[in-house]
Write a protein that holds these residues in place. Structure first.
Motif, PDB file in Angstrom:
ATOM      1  N   ARG A   7      17.747  11.276  -9.410  1.00  0.00           N
ATOM      2  CA  ARG A   7      18.304  12.444  -8.701  1.00  0.00           C
ATOM      3  C   ARG A   7      19.768  12.223  -8.321  1.00  0.00           C
ATOM      4  N   SER A   8      20.105  11.018  -7.942  1.00  0.00           N
ATOM      5  CA  SER A   8      21.487  10.727  -7.550  1.00  0.00           C
ATOM      6  C   SER A   8      22.438  10.942  -8.719  1.00  0.00           C
ATOM      7  N   LEU A   9      22.009  10.513  -9.905  1.00  0.00           N
ATOM      8  CA  LEU A   9      22.870  10.692 -11.082  1.00  0.00           C
ATOM      9  C   LEU A   9      22.952  12.154 -11.476  1.00  0.00           C
ATOM     10  N   GLU A  10      21.837  12.867 -11.392  1.00  0.00           N
ATOM     11  CA  GLU A  10      21.841  14.279 -11.773  1.00  0.00           C
ATOM     12  C   GLU A  10      22.765  15.101 -10.869  1.00  0.00           C
ATOM     13  N   GLN A  11      22.844  14.736  -9.582  1.00  0.00           N
ATOM     14  CA  GLN A  11      23.693  15.484  -8.651  1.00  0.00           C
ATOM     15  C   GLN A  11      25.176  15.336  -8.982  1.00  0.00           C
ATOM     16  N   ALA A  12      25.555  14.194  -9.538  1.00  0.00           N
ATOM     17  CA  ALA A  12      26.976  13.957  -9.850  1.00  0.00           C
ATOM     18  C   ALA A  12      27.293  14.157 -11.321  1.00  0.00           C
ATOM     19  N   ALA A  13      26.297  14.578 -12.095  1.00  0.00           N
ATOM     20  CA  ALA A  13      26.489  14.691 -13.553  1.00  0.00           C
ATOM     21  C   ALA A  13      27.518  15.758 -13.914  1.00  0.00           C
ATOM     22  N   ASP A  14      27.735  16.742 -13.031  1.00  0.00           N
ATOM     23  CA  ASP A  14      28.709  17.767 -13.362  1.00  0.00           C
ATOM     24  C   ASP A  14      30.118  17.200 -13.456  1.00  0.00           C
ATOM     25  N   ASN A  15      30.341  16.097 -12.789  1.00  0.00           N
ATOM     26  CA  ASN A  15      31.676  15.495 -12.780  1.00  0.00           C
ATOM     27  C   ASN A  15      31.896  14.495 -13.933  1.00  0.00           C
ATOM     28  N   ASP A  16      30.796  14.016 -14.524  1.00  0.00           N
ATOM     29  CA  ASP A  16      30.942  13.042 -15.635  1.00  0.00           C
ATOM     30  C   ASP A  16      29.685  13.134 -16.508  1.00  0.00           C
ATOM     31  N   ALA A  17      29.846  13.513 -17.754  1.00  0.00           N
ATOM     32  CA  ALA A  17      28.709  13.710 -18.653  1.00  0.00           C
ATOM     33  C   ALA A  17      27.940  12.420 -18.899  1.00  0.00           C
ATOM     34  N   ALA A  18      28.596  11.266 -18.758  1.00  0.00           N
ATOM     35  CA  ALA A  18      27.912   9.986 -18.987  1.00  0.00           C
ATOM     36  C   ALA A  18      26.748   9.813 -18.027  1.00  0.00           C
ATOM     37  N   LEU A  19      26.897  10.317 -16.781  1.00  0.00           N
ATOM     38  CA  LEU A  19      25.818  10.174 -15.796  1.00  0.00           C
ATOM     39  C   LEU A  19      24.581  10.945 -16.221  1.00  0.00           C
ATOM     40  N   GLU A  20      24.780  12.047 -16.929  1.00  0.00           N
ATOM     41  CA  GLU A  20      23.639  12.850 -17.372  1.00  0.00           C
ATOM     42  C   GLU A  20      22.775  12.078 -18.384  1.00  0.00           C
ATOM     43  N   GLY A  21      23.436  11.311 -19.259  1.00  0.00           N
ATOM     44  CA  GLY A  21      22.683  10.513 -20.241  1.00  0.00           C
ATOM     45  C   GLY A  21      21.856   9.446 -19.558  1.00  0.00           C
ATOM     46  N   TRP A  22      22.441   8.794 -18.558  1.00  0.00           N
ATOM     47  CA  TRP A  22      21.684   7.732 -17.868  1.00  0.00           C
ATOM     48  C   TRP A  22      20.551   8.336 -17.060  1.00  0.00           C
ATOM     49  N   ALA A  23      20.777   9.474 -16.517  1.00  0.00           N
ATOM     50  CA  ALA A  23      19.728  10.135 -15.743  1.00  0.00           C
ATOM     51  C   ALA A  23      18.532  10.442 -16.652  1.00  0.00           C
ATOM     52  N   GLY A  24      18.815  10.881 -17.891  1.00  0.00           N
ATOM     53  CA  GLY A  24      17.729  11.156 -18.832  1.00  0.00           C
ATOM     54  C   GLY A  24      16.945   9.898 -19.161  1.00  0.00           C
ATOM     55  N   ARG A  25      17.633   8.825 -19.327  1.00  0.00           N
ATOM     56  CA  ARG A  25      16.949   7.562 -19.662  1.00  0.00           C
ATOM     57  C   ARG A  25      16.101   7.088 -18.492  1.00  0.00           C
ATOM     58  N   LEU A  26      16.584   7.297 -17.244  1.00  0.00           N
ATOM     59  CA  LEU A  26      15.770   6.935 -16.079  1.00  0.00           C
ATOM     60  C   LEU A  26      14.543   7.820 -15.979  1.00  0.00           C
ATOM     61  N   ALA A  27      14.663   9.080 -16.388  1.00  0.00           N
ATOM     62  CA  ALA A  27      13.502   9.969 -16.388  1.00  0.00           C
ATOM     63  C   ALA A  27      12.438   9.454 -17.369  1.00  0.00           C
ATOM     64  N   GLU A  28      12.914   8.996 -18.556  1.00  0.00           N
ATOM     65  CA  GLU A  28      11.975   8.444 -19.536  1.00  0.00           C
ATOM     66  C   GLU A  28      11.293   7.197 -18.984  1.00  0.00           C
ATOM     67  N   ALA A  29      12.059   6.338 -18.326  1.00  0.00           N
ATOM     68  CA  ALA A  29      11.484   5.144 -17.727  1.00  0.00           C
ATOM     69  C   ALA A  29      10.460   5.494 -16.658  1.00  0.00           C
ATOM     70  N   SER A  30      10.758   6.561 -15.885  1.00  0.00           N
ATOM     71  CA  SER A  30       9.809   6.987 -14.852  1.00  0.00           C
ATOM     72  C   SER A  30       8.490   7.443 -15.471  1.00  0.00           C
ATOM     73  N   TYR A  31       8.594   8.206 -16.578  1.00  0.00           N
ATOM     74  CA  TYR A  31       7.363   8.636 -17.257  1.00  0.00           C
ATOM     75  C   TYR A  31       6.559   7.425 -17.763  1.00  0.00           C
ATOM     76  N   LEU A  32       7.275   6.452 -18.336  1.00  0.00           N
ATOM     77  CA  LEU A  32       6.605   5.261 -18.861  1.00  0.00           C
ATOM     78  C   LEU A  32       5.901   4.507 -17.738  1.00  0.00           C
ATOM     79  N   LEU A  33       6.577   4.348 -16.591  1.00  0.00           N
ATOM     80  CA  LEU A  33       5.955   3.643 -15.467  1.00  0.00           C
ATOM     81  C   LEU A  33       4.738   4.399 -14.967  1.00  0.00           C
TER      82      LEU A  33
END
Length: 571
Positions: free
Chosen positions: A258-284
């Motif tokens: 959530r922290s990365l998604e909130q700041a993703a509008d300012n830097d697109a790189a954060l959006e990619g990492w946020a997606g990968r953390l979402a995948e990790a959350s599903y796996l866990l």
């Protein structure tokens, strides 16, 4: 074919080099000049016995070297190459060293080889007929081979058919004998195979079962330890239900996402990492769910654990005897069933083997009878051809016959043994070659046989070398001329080397070598011998010497020149 022979320190020969003609070469010279040493040098190259007494006095060793031409792919070249010898452009170098003290050495194509190998290869290339030992045609096996060689292609086809039939007969005979010989062992093997298969069939093992049971035993034997480890992992992922304030991995991952998604509008790189953390959350979450299910399935089951141990022990008996694991046991069982089908299957196996043997015996008898009939006809033709040759060799009335003697059992070469018999003159009993004939007569018989065989040889036959030592012994006049003419005829399809005392024979040569002695002034020095090729006037003088003992006699010279002219016409 022998191209060249080089001799050093052999008997009376200090050094000599002989260039031999591909056709007819004659060697002449005074008695005692050293002609015997020339033949001895050839014998050494062909694997003959070495004797230190052959070494020239005062020398450390005698050396004989020969250059042979061997057909590429032929038996001699193949055997030499198999031994590691070099055959270059169809030439094979052969050498023999005889020390004054110690053992002789043989070299073939640049390699040290056993003397027996020279003999083996020499037999493929050279046939020697000497006064003391006609080496080839005295042996019954060689007499049979000579008769078969005279038969031509049709006879060769019959011989090939018989050999194939005989090979099949031997295989059938040996197969039945082995079956009958191993009857007791076979019954014992059947009993062992049946017992083993009954044990396997009783347990009915499944592929990989032993490995699956091992894993199950480990799990059932360590339930509490597994439950503790899985519970701790599940609690770390989802949190402790008894302590709501505890921080778990899933909650932390969601917070980071959530922290990365909130700041993703300012830097697109954060959006990619946020997606990968979402995948990790599903796996866990998936792992946590599976751990929960695993915890629910972990129940101590002493009864099942005991059954697993019992099954593993039973399978262990199989693997102890038949293989390292159950899969190997199942593979053995498959092979054992096939073997049992062979050993204990068709009850008529022995009968089929007997039928096969009977058919093979019939084929041997049929092809053998045809071969025997052909040999009888070939024997008559060979006898007639040799008799015709002998008539011109001062043995008119001599008669060669081939005696075919039935064998008690079929052999690899036919139903009979072959023996050549000679009646040297009319009224004389026919006796085996080598008995009842003088050395000179026997040499002429060998010459007649070789000429007859050469006439029957196929055009593409390998060029062979024949060596005759005094084949003209005991003849003279017209008969001597006929000996020379037949040697020249033999040389049309072979290399022929002849030691002779007769000018009538020497006149037919394509190359004439003379052995002469040169006596030094100091009597303590061993006599040296020269071996030279004579041509033109020198050859005429040598023939004159052989005719009269006087090489400068005008009469002898005219006679010698006349011999050469007639030889050219009669060749």
């Amino acid at each position: 074919m022998i191209d060249q022979v080089r001799i050093e320190n052999l008997g009376v020969i200090a050094a000599a080099e002989l260039d031999l003609d591909p056709a007819l070469t004659v060697i002449t010279g005074e008695t005692g000049a050293g002609k015997t040493m020339v033949l001895t040098s050839l014998a050494l190259l062909l694997g003959g016995k070495a004797d230190a007494a052959l070494v020239r006095r005062g020398a450390e060793r005698a050396v004989v070297e020969g250059t042979f031409t061997v057909p590429a792919g032929g038996p001699a070249a193949t055997r030499a190459e198999d031994a590691g010898a070099a055959v270059e452009d169809g030439e094979l170098l052969v050498a023999r060293t005889v020390p004054a003290a110690g053992r002789s050495r043989a070299h073939l194509g640049g390699r040290t080889v056993p003397t027996g190998l020279l003999t083996e290869i020499g037999e493929q290339l050279v046939t020697v007929h000497g006064q003391a030992d006609q080496l080839r045609l005295r042996a019954p096996s060689q007499q049979r081979a000579a008769l078969d060689a005279f038969g031509g292609p049709d006879h060769a086809a019959l011989l090939s058919a018989y050999r194939e039939a005989y090979a099949a007969f031997v295989a059938a005979r040996d197969g039945l004998a082995e079956w009958e010989r191993e009857a007791g062992a076979r019954e014992h093997e059947i009993a062992l195979l049946r017992a083993g298969l009954e044990q396997v069939d009783a347990l009915e093992p499944q592929p990989g079962e032993d490995h699956a049971l091992r894993e199950e035993a480990l799990r059932l034997g360590n339930v509490e330890e597994l439950r503790l480890a899985a519970g701790r992992a599940h609690q770390a992922l989802t949190g402790d239900v008894d302590a709501p304030e505890s921080v778990d991995a899933t909650t932390l991952l969601d917070a980071a996402r959530r922290s990365l998604e909130q700041a993703a509008d300012n830097d697109a790189a954060l959006e990619g990492w946020a997606g990968r953390l979402a995948e990790a959350s599903y796996l866990l979450s998936d792992v946590a769910a599976e751990l929960a299910a695993y915890l629910d399935s972990l129940d101590a089951d002493p009864v099942r654990l005991e059954a697993v141990h019992a099954r593993r022990a039973a399978l262990g008996e199989l693997t102890r005897v038949h293989g390292p694991d159950v899969d190997a046991v199942l593979a053995w069982a498959e092979q054992a069933r096939a073997r049992l089908d062979y050993l204990d299957g068709p009850e008529d196996t022995a009968e089929k083997l007997r039928e096969r043997l009977a058919a093979a015996e019939e084929a041997v008898a049929r092809t053998g009878a045809a071969l025997t009939a052909s040999r009888q006809a070939v024997a008559e033709r060979l006898g007639a051809a040799v008799d015709a040759e002998l008539a011109g060799l001062a043995m008119a009335g001599a008669h060669l016959t081939a005696r075919l003697t039935a064998l008690e059992e079929p052999g690899p070469h036919g139903l009979e043994g072959v023996e050549l018999l000679l009646a040297p003159h009319p009224g004389a009993p026919a006796r085996p070659l080598g008995q009842g004939a003088s050395g000179g007569e026997l040499s002429r018989v060998m010459l007649a046989i070789e000429v007859a065989l050469a006439g029957a040889a196929p055009a593409d036959a390998e060029l062979r070398t024949f060596v005759f030592d005094e084949v003209d012994a005991g003849v003279g006049g017209k008969a001597a001329v006929e000996v020379g003419r037949r040697l020249a005829r033999l040389a049309l399809g072979a290399q022929v080397i002849v030691v002779t005392h007769l000018a009538q024979v020497a006149a037919f040569a394509d190359r004439h070598l003379v052995v002469r002695k040169n006596t030094p002034g100091d009597d303590a020095v061993v006599t040296a011998t020269d071996v030279t090729t004579v041509e033109g006037p020198d050859r005429v003088r040598e023939l004159a010497r052989m005719l009269s003992g006087q090489e400068d006699s005008e009469t002898a010279l005219r006679h010698a020149a006349e011999l050469l002219e007639r030889a050219d016409v009669q060749r």
